[in-house]
Structure formats: C-alpha cells, structure tokens
Write a protein that holds these residues in place. Structure first.
Motif, PDB file in Angstrom:
ATOM      1  N   SER A  82       3.254   9.381  -4.515  1.00 31.17           N
ATOM      2  CA  SER A  82       2.265   8.546  -3.745  1.00 31.17           C
ATOM      3  C   SER A  82       0.941   9.192  -3.557  1.00 31.17           C
ATOM      4  CB  SER A  82       2.964   8.209  -2.514  1.00 31.17           C
ATOM      5  OG  SER A  82       3.209   9.113  -1.901  1.00 31.17           O
ATOM      6  N   GLY A  85      -1.746   7.729  -6.136  1.00 34.39           N
ATOM      7  CA  GLY A  85      -1.942   6.561  -5.982  1.00 34.39           C
ATOM      8  C   GLY A  85      -3.611   6.094  -6.310  1.00 34.39           C
ATOM      9  N   ARG A  90      -5.629  -1.070  -8.757  1.00 35.73           N
ATOM     10  CA  ARG A  90      -4.853  -1.998  -7.702  1.00 35.73           C
ATOM     11  C   ARG A  90      -4.723  -3.507  -8.162  1.00 35.73           C
ATOM     12  NH1 ARG A  90      -6.124   2.193  -3.248  1.00 35.73           N
ATOM     13  NH2 ARG A  90      -5.354   3.824  -4.723  1.00 35.73           N
ATOM     14  N   GLU A  94      -1.641  -7.877  -5.386  1.00 32.33           N
ATOM     15  CA  GLU A  94      -2.253  -7.926  -4.178  1.00 32.33           C
ATOM     16  C   GLU A  94      -1.349  -8.435  -3.012  1.00 32.33           C
ATOM     17  OE1 GLU A  94      -4.720  -6.958  -1.109  1.00 32.33           O
ATOM     18  OE2 GLU A  94      -5.120  -5.969  -3.064  1.00 32.33           O
ATOM     19  N   THR A  95      -0.732  -7.878  -2.278  1.00 31.45           N
ATOM     20  CA  THR A  95       0.210  -8.369  -1.088  1.00 31.45           C
ATOM     21  C   THR A  95      -0.345  -9.551  -0.397  1.00 31.45           C
ATOM     22  OG1 THR A  95      -0.028  -6.509  -0.342  1.00 31.45           O
ATOM     23  CG2 THR A  95       2.382  -6.931  -1.352  1.00 31.45           C
ATOM     24  N   LYS A  97      -1.881 -11.394   2.481  1.00 28.00           N
ATOM     25  CA  LYS A  97      -1.975 -10.913   3.877  1.00 28.00           C
ATOM     26  C   LYS A  97      -1.323 -11.382   4.814  1.00 28.00           C
ATOM     27  CE  LYS A  97      -5.976  -8.559   5.590  1.00 28.00           C
ATOM     28  NZ  LYS A  97      -5.757  -6.942   5.561  1.00 28.00           N
ATOM     29  N   HIS A 166       9.352  -1.177  -0.801  1.00 26.44           N
ATOM     30  CA  HIS A 166       7.935  -1.531  -0.607  1.00 26.44           C
ATOM     31  C   HIS A 166       7.162  -0.604   0.337  1.00 26.44           C
ATOM     32  CE1 HIS A 166       4.193  -4.059  -0.379  1.00 26.44           C
ATOM     33  NE2 HIS A 166       3.902  -3.414   0.666  1.00 26.44           N
TER      34      HIS A 166
ATOM     35  N   ASP B 134       2.662   4.662   2.851  1.00 28.68           N
ATOM     36  CA  ASP B 134       2.426   4.512   1.515  1.00 28.68           C
ATOM     37  C   ASP B 134       3.212   3.085   0.889  1.00 28.68           C
ATOM     38  OD1 ASP B 134       0.802   6.540   1.186  1.00 28.68           O
ATOM     39  OD2 ASP B 134       2.320   7.897   0.645  1.00 28.68           O
ATOM     40  N   ARG B 135       2.448   2.519   0.185  1.00 22.60           N
ATOM     41  CA  ARG B 135       3.254   1.167  -0.214  1.00 22.60           C
ATOM     42  C   ARG B 135       3.347   0.977  -1.669  1.00 22.60           C
ATOM     43  NH1 ARG B 135       0.679  -2.702   3.901  1.00 22.60           N
ATOM     44  NH2 ARG B 135       1.596  -4.395   2.935  1.00 22.60           N
ATOM     45  N   GLY B 137       2.932  -0.715  -5.039  1.00 18.04           N
ATOM     46  CA  GLY B 137       1.957  -1.327  -5.517  1.00 18.04           C
ATOM     47  C   GLY B 137       0.509  -1.223  -4.750  1.00 18.04           C
ATOM     48  N   ARG B 138       0.386  -0.174  -3.963  1.00 18.92           N
ATOM     49  CA  ARG B 138      -0.667   0.223  -3.405  1.00 18.92           C
ATOM     50  C   ARG B 138      -0.850   1.822  -3.631  1.00 18.92           C
ATOM     51  NH1 ARG B 138      -2.108  -0.589   2.924  1.00 18.92           N
ATOM     52  NH2 ARG B 138      -1.173   1.507   2.781  1.00 18.92           N
ATOM     53  N   ASP B 139       0.155   2.386  -3.249  1.00 15.92           N
ATOM     54  CA  ASP B 139       0.086   3.826  -3.063  1.00 15.92           C
ATOM     55  C   ASP B 139       1.014   4.501  -4.214  1.00 15.92           C
ATOM     56  OD1 ASP B 139      -1.935   3.932  -0.616  1.00 15.92           O
ATOM     57  OD2 ASP B 139      -0.078   3.037   0.074  1.00 15.92           O
TER      58      ASP B 139
END
Lengths: 220, 262, 220
Positions: A82, A85, A90, A94-95, A97, A166, B134-135, B137-139
């Motif tokens: 991580s 990242g 990205r 995009e999850t 909101k 996730h 930390d997620r 798909g993002r981190d």
C-alpha cells in the motif's frame, strides 16, 4: 469429497516438492483478482499438496516486496504494497460515493455484526432506509447472516470477504479500534430502560416485510 | 417547509436572524434524526460525552424545538417524540425522586441517553477510521491482468442408436415426400403419351418395342419409367382402338411391340 | 519529454534506491491492465529512476518462480510460468446431445458408407457444414474412407470402430433397415394415403439402394 480422494490416492500420487507447491500457489494467486481459499488452491493443485504450508513460505518470500501476499478472511490474495499506491493510476475503479448514512450503517454492521436492522436503527437513532442497505448489499460489502434467536427471528447483517479485501483487513477482528470500543462497552447491545422512545420505529413495516421475504430463503 | 420560511423572512429584523433561521432549516434537513441532533447540541457543552450534563442537553434540545416551532418549521414526528421524552426526563431530573414511582430513575434514563450518544459518536469515529484505511483500488491494487481460470468446458457429444435411426428415418421420410411433390413431374400422363405417340407413330413402319417410345428422362428413374410405360401402353391401346396402329406381344412378359397401320 | 524533465530535475530529486525501484516496477506491472513499456514505467516512477535496470533485477528475481517477468513486444508483463498453465484450467465435462444435423449426417454415413460429401448433401437435401463433419471426425465416429473412383476422386466417409462400439453394433450392416424402422414406428411421416400408389415400392427402392451401397462397402 476432495479430501476423500486425497487420502485414497495419496499413496498413488506423490505430492510435488514444497518448492513446487509454492510456485503453484504463486501462479494461481497471481492470476486472479479475487482472494482464493486454501481449499480452492488445493483442489487445483496436485493431490496431496499442502497449500497452507506453501502459503507460509510464499508470504515470507513476498515480505517487503512491491506486491505482498495478504490474508483476507479465510482466503489469500496478492496485492500491491500500500505504500506504492501513489504509483498507480486511480482511474481504475472509482467507488461509488457512499452517503453518510451508508458509511455509518456499514461501520455499525462491521463492528456489531451480526446485527439486525432494528439494532442499527437503535444505534443511529434513525430508521435505516432500504436503499442504504440495498446499496451495501449490492456492493457485496454486507450480506445476510444468521437469524437472531429473538422474537420474530429477525435477519442479521454481517460484512463479507469483499469488504475485508477492500479495506485490507485480514478479518473483522482487525477493525481499527475494535478492542477499545469493546472494552469501553460501546459494542454492547444495551436495552433502553423503560420508556425511552424507540427511534426509527417508523420503518418497522419495511423491516417486517424484509424479514418475511427472507424467512423462506433462510429456512433450512 | 421552504414556502413557510419564505413567508416568514419578512418577520425577521436583521440579516443575522435570517441567517440563523436559514442555518437552522438546513440543519434540520441535514440531521440524521434526533439522536444526531442531540449529539451536535452536546458538542456545545465542550466536555467529554461521559461528563455531559443530560439536563443541560435536554434544555438545549427543547429550546431548539421551541425555536423551530416559532419559525413554523415542521419537525418530523421523531423529533417531537424525543422532545416529549426529554421534557419528561427533565422533570424527573429536576424533581426529587418519588419513592412510590416505579420504573427507572431519571439518572438511569439520563445515563442511557449519554451511552447512546457516546456509542453513536464512537461509531462515527470508527466509520471515519474505516474509510481512512488503505483501500483496494485506491491505495493497494489487485492483479491488473487477471489470467482467469479458463473453464475448459470439455463438451462431449453423444447420441443414442435411437437418435441415429430416427435421424435416418427422418431423412428417408423426407425422401418419400420428395416424390410426392416431384411425382407430379414423374407422372407421364395418358394425354402426354398419346400426343407423343401420335407424333412418332408415323415413323414406325416396322414392329417397335413400345419402351422405345418412352420420353427422355423417363427411362432410368424406376418410378418415372413405370409411369411412362403404363401411359405409353395405354396410349398404344388407344391408337389401336382408333385403328392407327397394330400391337403385339409374342408371349407373357415379352416386349410389347407396335407398328403403324397403313 | 520525460527524458527532458528527467535531466533537468535530476539534480533536485534523488532517484530511490534500486531495490525500491524494483518494488515499484513490480507493483506497477502487477496492477496495470496492460503490459507496460519502460518509458511508461519511468513516467510513473520518481524522477531519475532506471526502470530498465530495475526490470533486469526483477526478471532475475522471478526466474524459476510460479510467475515470470516476460517481454511482450516492447512492453513488460508478469505472466504465469508456462509449465504451470495447467493450473489455470478447470476442466468441466459436459455431455451434450449431438445436433440434428450431425446425427443426420452420421446416420447417412452409417447407412451409405462409403459416402462422399456430395452424396450426403444429396440425401439430406441440404449442404453439410464443415463443422458438422469435423465434429464427427473429432469424435472419431467417422473417418476418411477410400477415394471414390469417380471424376474428381472425392474422399468418402465411413464409420469407425469407436462408432460401432458406442452404438453397440458389431458392424454397420446391423443397422436396422427402413422396413424395420417403419415397423418400429420410427418412420412416422407417412405421406397422405392414396396420393401416390407407388410410394410403398419407392421405399423398397430406397432400401435396396441402401443395401447395395453397403454391399460395395463391406466388400473387402
């Protein structure tokens, strides 16, 4: 069934050396985006393989590397470290909101699981809209758990492996601050004394409908 | 609700009041129920939630509801139920405990309310911590080029002897129907045969096998040949009857011959 | 462009140590949805990074592992080691019924062998798709027979021993003839009665043809 076959055929087929088993786990885990259980690994590896042991070696091998072997619930996955990242684009996913209500509901389910809708409402002091739960179900971050053995046998919600994946959690016990919350008694389900107004009562109808619908589903 | 407030705007003396009123409206919309409102109000006490004065909080809440009423803001039933309960709680907390009264004491009720607020606050913080993790798909990221397991669906095909025979029967049956349509062509009618014989008989000065009068295309296919043979024979008899030809057959199943009758 | 920026800013930013660069390449290659060029890697890594060198190290690191670093055109990707490809396959066997076209074609070959494609088409009244014949060949229910001594010397098809075994036949002559099919009620589409008096006989013809055809066949 797989186990039966294993024990029977163990004598016929020798399991590959551990180094090979490690390679196999590596290949399988690299190939998929979803976490893979030990059971699934072994079902794809030659008979007599010990995926659990191979994973121990593999995890060590990837320590400190650009990608790591992580445990997600009872499954395993390879994920980028991580701290890297920032290198990634990205644009990927995009999850959606999440609303504040959805985030709170999710947190309550994660920390209090298995939890009923009524309990969530009691904690939030407001009725939980159907859409909120639906959204979380749809994202596969929560799922139905066992029914509570209380009157009406209401359905409960629990978080899923996808949720753990996730948020990079090995299991739900690793939720941040869980221990502190528990020792502070804040995860207890304390019934309100006497005449406290039952919050979120307005939605009981919806809940009843839900549980009714599920009754048939979960009866077994 | 907004219509109401709009009407009321003129009744406010200054901008500050108006702003406050608007903020209030927005806030009521923004609150996730009375507990959330209570939590917000509790922050004005600037103390640890464990040390909060529930009595003070009850007063604040009731004050808020009064103000909303004055502004003719319709509060949802939830808020009013909570107001009634807090009014009750307030009286309990203020009056000396009545030993004859049953049920939980004012302190117990107050403690539970404090607990609820603390728990809600704790969940909010937990949610924030969770979302800050930390997620995926993002981190951190999953495999970009998954080599998904190819499900080799090895399809084996099968058929039974019955399938085979039915299949063959189906084709052969189709064959039977083909003549049914084609046989209209396969039939050489008496009229056609007569016409053909009349045209050709002039050349038949000697005995000729009637089979040589069969038209082209009717000599090989058995069905067609049968049809043409029959009609040609019938036509010959017709011509004999008309006195135009002679016909003979030397013995049973021997060729039938015709010749022109002069 | 990237190069320009690099050379200008090289002095300002120190490139991370090679070990870190290797990690970065590893993470990027793992997570990106396409093979990545050196240029692309460097554009995502901190200034002054030498992706090409990092890739050399990374490639060595993955040598003999379950996944390897491979060059795809002028880009790089992590791929399953080729000897482990079998792990990426899950075989499921599904038995399906042969298509009608295939059954009919097979039946014609069985009853009329050796038979050319043109003859099959004539009997079926429709063209025979290549796929159908290929399928039957692949199943090893039919094979190529001798070429026909007619113009063009077309190939013929005959049924195989595997075919006979599957259908429990000693030889193709055991296949029931049309009369038997009819008496077994398998020939249902009888033409309207009285329309064609010769039809009954027509049948026999067909049957005779059949046996004739088979005679030739089995003569040897």
């Amino acid at each position: 069934m797989v186990d039966d076959v294993d024990s029977e055929e163990e004598s016929l087929f020798e399991a590959p050396p551990m180094g090979e088993q490690e390679r196999m786990c590596e290949a399988i885990l690299f190939a998929t985006t979803e976490p893979v259980t030990v059971r699934e690994l072994e079902s794809r590896m030659p008979h007599g393989s010990d995926a659990a042991e191979a994973l121990v070696h593999l995890r060590k091998r990837y320590e400190g590397r650009g990608v790591n072997l992580v445990k997600v619930g009872d499954a395993w996955a390879i994920r980028t470290a991580s701290d890297l990242g920032f290198l990634m684009q990205r644009e990927t996913v995009e999850t959606r909101k999440l609303s504040r209500a959805a985030i709170e509901t999710l947190a309550i389910i994660a920390y209090h699981q298995p939890v009923t809708r009524a309990e969530i409402e009691e904690i939030r002091g407001v009725s939980v809209s159907r859409g909120t739960v639906d959204q979380l179900l749809e994202m596969e971050w929560i799922r139905f758990g066992r029914r509570k053995m209380t009157p009406g046998r209401p359905v409960t919600f629990v978080v899923t492996q996808i949720f753990l994946d996730h948020f990079g959690l090995e299991n739900a016990r690793d939720l941040p601050g869980l221990k502190e919350l528990r020792s502070a008694g804040l995860l207890e389900n304390r019934p309100p004394p006497g005449s406290m107004p039952q919050l979120g009562e307005g939605d009981t109808d919806a809940e009843e409908q839900t549980s009714e619908g599920q009754n048939e589903l979960f009866e077994d | 609700m907004s219509d109401n407030t709009y009407d009321n705007v003129s009744s406010f003396d200054n901008v500050a009041d108006r702003m406050a009123a608007e903020a209030l409206i927005v806030d009521v919309d923004g609150f996730e129920g009375p507990l959330d409102l209570l939590l917000m109000l509790s922050r004005t006490q600037k103390v640890d939630l464990r040390k909060i004065s529930v009595l003070e909080l009850a007063k604040q809440y009731l004050g808020f509801v009064e103000k909303a009423k004055a502004l003719r803001i319709e509060l949802a039933a939830d808020y009013l139920v909570m107001a009634a309960w807090l009014a009750f709680l307030k009286s309990r907390l203020l009056l000396p405990p009545d030993p004859t009264e049953e049920g939980p004491s004012g302190e117990e009720l107050a403690a539970h309310l404090a607990f609820q607020l603390e728990r809600l606050q704790a969940m909010r913080e937990a949610a924030a911590k969770l979302m800050a993790r930390d997620r995926l798909g993002r981190d951190f990221f999953a495999r970009g080029i998954p080599e998904d397991v190819t499900r080799i669906k090895r399809v084996t095909y099968t058929a039974t002897l019955l399938d085979l025979m039915q299949g063959y029967a189906r084709i052969r049956t189709k064959d039977e129907f083909r003549p049914f349509v084609m046989d209209r062509d396969a039939v050489f009618t008496l009229e056609q045969a007569l016409e053909r014989m009349r045209g050709l008989i002039g050349f038949a000065g000697t005995w000729t096998d009637i089979s040589s009068y069969l038209p082209d295309g009717f000599t090989t296919d058995p069905a067609r040949r049968r049809s043409a043979t029959a009609s040609t024979f019938a036509a010959s008899l017709e011509l004999v009857k008309e006195g135009k030809v002679e016909i003979r057959q030397s013995e049973e199943f021997a060729p039938i011959q015709v010749r022109r009758k002069d």
